[in-house]
Design an enzyme around this catalytic site. Structure first.
Site, mmCIF file in Angstrom:
data_model
loop_
_atom_site.group_PDB
_atom_site.id
_atom_site.type_symbol
_atom_site.label_atom_id
_atom_site.label_comp_id
_atom_site.label_asym_id
_atom_site.label_seq_id
_atom_site.Cartn_x
_atom_site.Cartn_y
_atom_site.Cartn_z
ATOM 1 N N HIS A 1 30.669 52.956 37.166
ATOM 2 C CA HIS A 1 32.132 52.899 36.883
ATOM 3 C C HIS A 1 32.704 51.614 37.178
ATOM 4 O O HIS A 1 33.871 51.560 37.452
ATOM 5 C CB HIS A 1 32.934 54.058 37.759
ATOM 6 C CG HIS A 1 32.232 55.326 37.654
ATOM 7 N ND1 HIS A 1 32.585 56.417 36.889
ATOM 8 C CD2 HIS A 1 31.127 55.841 38.465
ATOM 9 C CE1 HIS A 1 31.944 57.402 37.152
ATOM 10 N NE2 HIS A 1 30.988 57.088 38.121
ATOM 11 N N LYS B 1 40.244 26.713 30.949
ATOM 12 C CA LYS B 1 39.336 27.982 30.388
ATOM 13 C C LYS B 1 37.702 27.613 30.162
ATOM 14 O O LYS B 1 37.586 26.574 29.394
ATOM 15 C CB LYS B 1 40.195 28.372 29.401
ATOM 16 C CG LYS B 1 41.412 29.092 29.733
ATOM 17 C CD LYS B 1 41.341 30.110 30.757
ATOM 18 C CE LYS B 1 40.562 31.252 30.815
ATOM 19 N NZ LYS B 1 41.297 32.170 29.948
ATOM 20 N N GLU C 1 31.570 37.790 23.465
ATOM 21 C CA GLU C 1 32.793 38.376 22.803
ATOM 22 C C GLU C 1 32.434 38.824 21.350
ATOM 23 O O GLU C 1 32.723 39.742 20.768
ATOM 24 C CB GLU C 1 33.991 38.037 23.143
ATOM 25 C CG GLU C 1 34.416 38.082 24.617
ATOM 26 C CD GLU C 1 35.742 37.285 25.060
ATOM 27 O OE1 GLU C 1 36.335 37.896 25.917
ATOM 28 O OE2 GLU C 1 35.844 36.383 24.394
#
Ligand code: ARG
Length: 434
Positions: A157, A283, A290
């Protein structure tokens, strides 16, 4: 020059706009090599049947053998105003060889021809996909040599669950699924056993061409069992599409793990594969993973497209089927690209051992092991479970974590001080991975 598939009965020439719109040549030109391969086997079948002389067969065969290389080298430019690659080849042969080219299509239709070409192409695609999987598996093995012994959390989870070694994680997240996918390719190969060549348009031919012989010349197990099925079925494309989907989905699931581990600071990406931001100078984004995840979504679309294309078609060939290649080609290309990128990505991401350890400590990942240590010394599981639950709760109440307790703390909580050697999450990961 008269159009190949036009007769007095066809009703004149095609409207040029319709011809251009309906032509599949820009897509199926990719089948050129397989089209020539199929035609070479067909020529031999015609020769054996006495429908071509040895000389005619030789002229056709040598032209068909040379053509893919000539096109690749730019020495021959196939006519681009035909309906598809099959006609472009026939028209090219007519220009090169004259009348004998008109014998090539004897006892054959584009329906069995394209079905054969697609299967030959799919056979090659399987080899390329398999090679892609093997590259990822090899890269995962190299990754394991460097990071496999790092202790990290296994998650349920998306919550820290239990300490494992990194090799266990990557084994579950990537290696085992891809090994299964590799075996799935054998199932796809099985769907490619039958050669459609000889099925003609819908019901074979009255000419004495031996379809079993052409099948074996092309490396198929056997010829068409049923001509209607042979020209109409795209089951092999569906199964291949599914295999691409499952591989893509597995890569996507692995990618999600990497994206999340990166976000948690447990994984550091190399600059070679990390995306930057055009605005935010700090970043380092997991773009590769992705994009791989996004690719899997495209595969689902293509497979859904293939299934929908087949839906409601009657038996035999329908022109709708022409679009199968529009869907299947990118499906295979896409998964091959994703495999390549994941193999590359594996060379450019590392686990941050300290951050992994911190996550294990913060998440009280040793709780289950502690519980099982109590069980091993005779306590019923539910009692042990509640005792450790209370220990976690009290320790957190003190702003601490299980791994920060010492023997005296354990005694204070009414537990055996010997349990202290169960508190180190790194040792716990090793113990489980033995
Ligand atoms: N371009 C067609 C396809 O890919 C070839 C078969 C055409 N057959 C026909 N009966 N029009 O499906």
């Amino acid at each position: 020059m008269a159009r190949i598939a036009r007769t007095a009965a066809t009703g004149g020439d095609l409207d040029p706009a319709f011809l251009a719109w309906s032509s599949s040549f820009t897509i199926d030109r990719r089948l050129l090599e397989h089209d020539c391969e199929g035609s070479i086997a067909h020529v031999e079948g015609l020769r054996r049947a006495g429908l071509l002389t040895v000389d005619e067969a030789e002229r056709l065969t040598s032209a068909l053998t040379a053509l893919p290389g000539q096109v690749a080298a730019g020495e021959v430019v196939l006519p681009d105003d035909e309906e598809d690659v099959h006609m472009a080849v026939e028209s090219q042969l007519a220009a090169q060889l004259g009348a004998v080219a008109g014998k090539l299509h004897t006892g054959r239709s584009r329906n069995d021809q394209v079905a054969t070409d697609l299967k030959l192409w799919a056979r090659q695609a399987l080899v390329v996909i398999e090679r892609g999987i093997d590259r990822v598996l090899a890269a995962a093995a190299v990754w394991c040599e460097r990071h496999g012994e790092v202790a990290m959390p296994a998650y349920t989870h998306r919550q820290v669950a239990i300490p494992v070694l990194a090799r266990t994680w990557i084994g579950g997240a990537l290696v085992e699924p891809l090994r299964r996918d590799r075996r799935l390719l054998l199932v796809v190969a099985d769907e490619l056993a039958e050669s459609p060549l000889g099925a003609g348009a819908i019901a074979g031919t009255t000419l004495p061409i031996d379809a079993e012989q052409t099948a074996s010349a092309l490396g198929f197990a056997h010829g068409p069992r049923n001509a209607i099925d042979a020209v109409g079925s795209r089951d092999h494309a569906l199964v291949l599409g599914f295999a691409c989907n499952r591989i893509g989905m597995h890569l996507a699931q692995f990618s999600t793990d990497v994206v999340e581990l990166t976000s948690d600071g447990l994984v550091r990406l190399g600059g070679a594969i990390a995306g930057g931001s055009s605005m935010m100078p700090h970043k380092r984004n997991p773009d590769l993973f992705e994009l791989v995840r996004g690719q899997a979504a495209l595969r689902h679309g293509e497979l859904a497209g293939l299934l929908t294309l087949m839906h409601g078609l009657g038996s035999g060939y329908h022109r709708d089927l022409q679009h199968d290649k529009t869907l299947l080609f990118p499906c295979v290309d896409g998964v091959v690209g994703s495999l390549e990128m994941v193999a590359l990505g594996l060379h450019h991401f590392e686990l941050v051992a300290d951050a992994c350890r911190d996550a294990l400590v913060a998440g009280d990942a040793v709780a289950t092991d502690l519980c099982e240590a109590l069980v091993a010394s005779g306590m019923p599981f539910r009692d042990a479970y509640r005792r450790i639950g209370a220990l976690v709760n009290e320790t957190r109440g003190e702003g601490r974590r299980l791994a920060q307790l010492d023997a005296a703390d354990l005694v204070r909580h009414g537990l055996d001080p010997a349990l202290v050697d169960r508190l180190d999450p790194v040792a716990a990961a090793r113990r489980r991975s033995r």
